[in-house]
Design an enzyme around this catalytic site. Structure first.
Site, PDB file in Angstrom:
ATOM      1  N   THR A 154       0.852  -1.187   0.000  1.00  0.00           N
ATOM      2  CA  THR A 154       0.000   0.000   0.000  1.00  0.00           C
ATOM      3  C   THR A 154       0.892   1.242   0.000  1.00  0.00           C
ATOM      4  OG1 THR A 154      -0.107   0.355   2.398  1.00  0.00           O
ATOM      5  CG2 THR A 154      -1.594  -1.317   1.475  1.00  0.00           C
ATOM      6  N   CYS A 155       0.274   2.413   0.097  1.00  0.00           N
ATOM      7  CA  CYS A 155       1.068   3.634   0.083  1.00  0.00           C
ATOM      8  C   CYS A 155       1.929   3.772   1.326  1.00  0.00           C
ATOM      9  CB  CYS A 155       0.164   4.857  -0.080  1.00  0.00           C
ATOM     10  SG  CYS A 155      -1.041   5.084   1.230  1.00  0.00           S
ATOM     11  N   ASN A 156       1.541   3.111   2.419  1.00  0.00           N
ATOM     12  CA  ASN A 156       2.276   3.264   3.673  1.00  0.00           C
ATOM     13  C   ASN A 156       3.082   2.049   4.085  1.00  0.00           C
ATOM     14  OD1 ASN A 156       1.581   5.881   4.256  1.00  0.00           O
ATOM     15  ND2 ASN A 156      -0.280   5.316   5.352  1.00  0.00           N
ATOM     16  N   GLU A 212      -7.526   4.403  10.882  1.00  0.00           N
ATOM     17  CA  GLU A 212      -8.036   4.629   9.520  1.00  0.00           C
ATOM     18  C   GLU A 212      -8.614   3.327   8.956  1.00  0.00           C
ATOM     19  OE1 GLU A 212      -6.627   3.566   6.477  1.00  0.00           O
ATOM     20  OE2 GLU A 212      -4.655   2.801   7.050  1.00  0.00           O
ATOM     21  N   GLY A 213      -9.647   3.458   8.163  1.00  0.00           N
ATOM     22  CA  GLY A 213     -10.409   2.291   7.716  1.00  0.00           C
ATOM     23  C   GLY A 213      -9.924   1.637   6.446  1.00  0.00           C
ATOM     24  N   GLY A 273      -6.992  11.927 -10.073  1.00  0.00           N
ATOM     25  CA  GLY A 273      -7.389  10.582  -9.668  1.00  0.00           C
ATOM     26  C   GLY A 273      -8.749  10.597  -9.020  1.00  0.00           C
ATOM     27  N   ALA A 274      -9.645   9.720  -9.487  1.00  0.00           N
ATOM     28  CA  ALA A 274     -11.014   9.697  -8.953  1.00  0.00           C
ATOM     29  C   ALA A 274     -11.340   8.346  -8.324  1.00  0.00           C
ATOM     30  CB  ALA A 274     -12.013  10.018 -10.067  1.00  0.00           C
ATOM     31  N   LYS A 284     -10.672   5.738  -4.650  1.00  0.00           N
ATOM     32  CA  LYS A 284     -11.080   5.837  -3.243  1.00  0.00           C
ATOM     33  C   LYS A 284     -10.442   7.046  -2.558  1.00  0.00           C
ATOM     34  CE  LYS A 284     -11.814   0.861  -2.611  1.00  0.00           C
ATOM     35  NZ  LYS A 284     -11.335  -0.365  -1.917  1.00  0.00           N
TER      36      LYS A 284
END
Length: 514
Positions: free
Chosen positions: A132-134, A197-198, A278-279, A281
């Site tokens: 993921t990004c993190n 965060e979800g 970007g559209a 989530k």
């Protein structure tokens, strides 16, 4: 049709057979010999404990027989053995820079393929990827801890060209209980940059679906761990207040702009024109958090209009409009703040293009990994302030102190799930004995049935099916008690003693006995 005498003889044979079935597999408590077969299967009593069972609605035959499963990726999964170890190798926003994370990043469409590749390494039996990004994390089950970690590290080196020495310095390695605990904390949002965060729960669930589905590299052990992690993540959010409030990377990015906009570009939030590239989530969440802050304008820049239109329909009160992706640089030029959150694997906003369009003070906020913005190059341009996900740490830190109590409550929930998982994992140590018990029982049943086969000629097909069903029922009832007891024992020494006694009572140490 059989004669009356034939029917009588058949029923007599049936009665004899049922009696033989019971006698043939009766416990023999008068055999105090050492359980050699059990010792070979379970090793010395000092081995690390593997206890208990907690698996809802599990068919005990499937559980006992599921020793070596064939994984969806085509590799034999022998991960239910007691000696297999769970390991997590990874990087996170807490331990490494975005520059290193993006070099190892794996797009979601490749999670399954990379997991299968890793599961084919010599000492790895199962593997799954979460990127993921993190964070970038590899979860594996190995039959040799040191060798498995070394093989995965070399695989990552070959795939990313990051030097092995650098990987060794930065990859964290968690094993056994620490690995499972980490997975639970990740799913619960306790290891996230923004606590609670979800989005990470959805990502963990996706990791489970991909790795455990057709073409994935997870087997029995990882699948169960991911199910436990997803369950734990849901419980944390429903039973504590950890997720209340706007907690996400997107909300932190909006807070960053709110905190820095006056200093960076001399404008308040309600004076800003904002573009979102970007559209997906993340873009949707940005709109959600920007809307109550009353920015002047929000332009959604996306390749197609359909997803942007869905967001516009969902936020009719927000000042939204659409722009095509080929107008991306124009959007940067005409907006005070531009957020980037696409799935691009390399920067789409680079210095040589930005130099031409940045004509007034501008903020660029990149919340993607790999990065969408060449932030080093952008920050060298006059009037440009560029931020990436690592810059969100300072914003989030202020919110962490007040969430400490909620984290303690959440960890109590996670600990319950950890204990339950360990109980299930440790019960795998009794699977060999259960399998041996069932195999021997079925062999005796078949032999006794074969002995009287010639005497059953007078029985009809239906009566023969009844014989088969009844004898199987007798065996199952005889086995139910011992198997239940094996699964209930939670202490290693007690389990070893119980295994030995079961082996002695049912003559399981005599391998050659029919």
């Amino acid at each position: 049709p059989p004669t009356m005498a034939g029917q009588t003889g058949g029923r007599a044979a049936l009665a004899l057979l049922l009696l033989a079935s019971v006698q043939g597999f009766s416990p023999s408590s008068l055999l105090p010999r050492a359980g050699r077969a059990a010792a070979r299967l379970h090793g010395p009593a000092g081995r690390a404990p593997l206890v208990g069972l907690r698996m809802d609605a599990v068919d005990e035959r499937q559980e006992a027989g599921a020793f070596a499963e064939i994984g969806a990726g085509g590799k034999k999964k022998d991960a239910s053995k007691a000696e297999n170890t769970l390991v997590c190798l990874g990087l996170s926003i807490h331990t490494s820079s975005v520059e290193l994370r993006e070099k190892l990043a794996v797009q979601e469409v490749d999670w399954a393929a990379v997991g299968v590749e890793i599961s084919k390494l010599p000492h790895v039996t199962e593997a799954a990827v979460l990127s993921t990004c993190n964070r970038f994390e590899i979860y594996i089950s190995v039959d040799d801890k040191m060798a498995g970690v070394r093989e995965v590290r070399e695989f990552l080196h070959r795939r990313s060209s990051v030097p092995s020495s650098e990987l060794k310095d930065h990859l964290f390695v968690l094993t056994d209980r620490a690995c499972v605990w980490h997975a639970l904390r990740v799913s619960g949002g306790l290891d996230s940059l923004v606590v609670g965060e979800g989005q990470i729960l959805s990502q963990m669930k996706r990791c489970y679906e991909i790795s455990s589905g057709e073409g994935g590299g997870a087997g029995k052990l990882l699948t169960r761990m991911f199910v436990t992690a997803v369950t734990a993540g849901k419980r944390v959010r429903s039973e504590t207040g950890i997720s209340k409030g706007g907690v996400s990377i997107s909300s932190a990015a909006v807070e960053l702009v709110e905190k820095q906009c006056v200093g960076d570009i001399g404008l308040e939030m309600d004076q800003l024109d904002v573009a979102i590239i970007g559209a997906g989530k993340m873009g949707r969440l940005l709109v959600q958090h920007l809307t109550p802050r009353n920015v002047r304008k929000i332009t959604l820049v996306n390749r197609g209009k359909e997803r942007a239109q869905e967001i516009m329909d969902d936020f009719p009160q927000s000042p939204l409009k659409y722009a095509p992706l080929n107008d991306m640089l124009g959007a940067v030029e005409n907006h005070h703040v531009t957020f980037a959150c696409t799935g691009a694997t390399e920067p789409i906003l680079v210095a040589k293009d930005l130099e031409r369009v940045i004509v007034r003070p501008t903020m660029l906020v990149d919340i993607s990994v790999p990065r969408n913005v060449d932030d080093a190059g952008a920050n060298a341009i006059d009037d440009c302030c560029a931020y990436n996900v690592d810059d969100l740490k300072a914003v989030v830190k202020a919110n962490q102190a007040k969430r400490k109590k909620l984290m303690v409550e959440a960890e109590e929930v996670l600990n319950e799930e950890l204990v339950a998982f360990e109980a299930w994992q440790q019960s795998l140590g009794t699977v060999p004995m259960i399998t041996m018990l069932q195999t021997r029982a079925e062999r005796i049943r078949a032999k006794e049935l074969a002995k009287v086969d010639s005497k059953l000629g007078g029985l009809s097909v239906t009566e023969k099916e009844t014989v088969d069903r009844i004898t199987k029922g007798i065996v199952n009832k005889l086995l139910h008690g011992p198997m239940t007891q094996l699964r209930r024992v939670n202490h290693e020494e007690d389990r070893a003693h119980t295994v030995r006694k079961v082996a002695q009572m049912f003559n399981l140490e005599d391998e050659d006995e029919a």
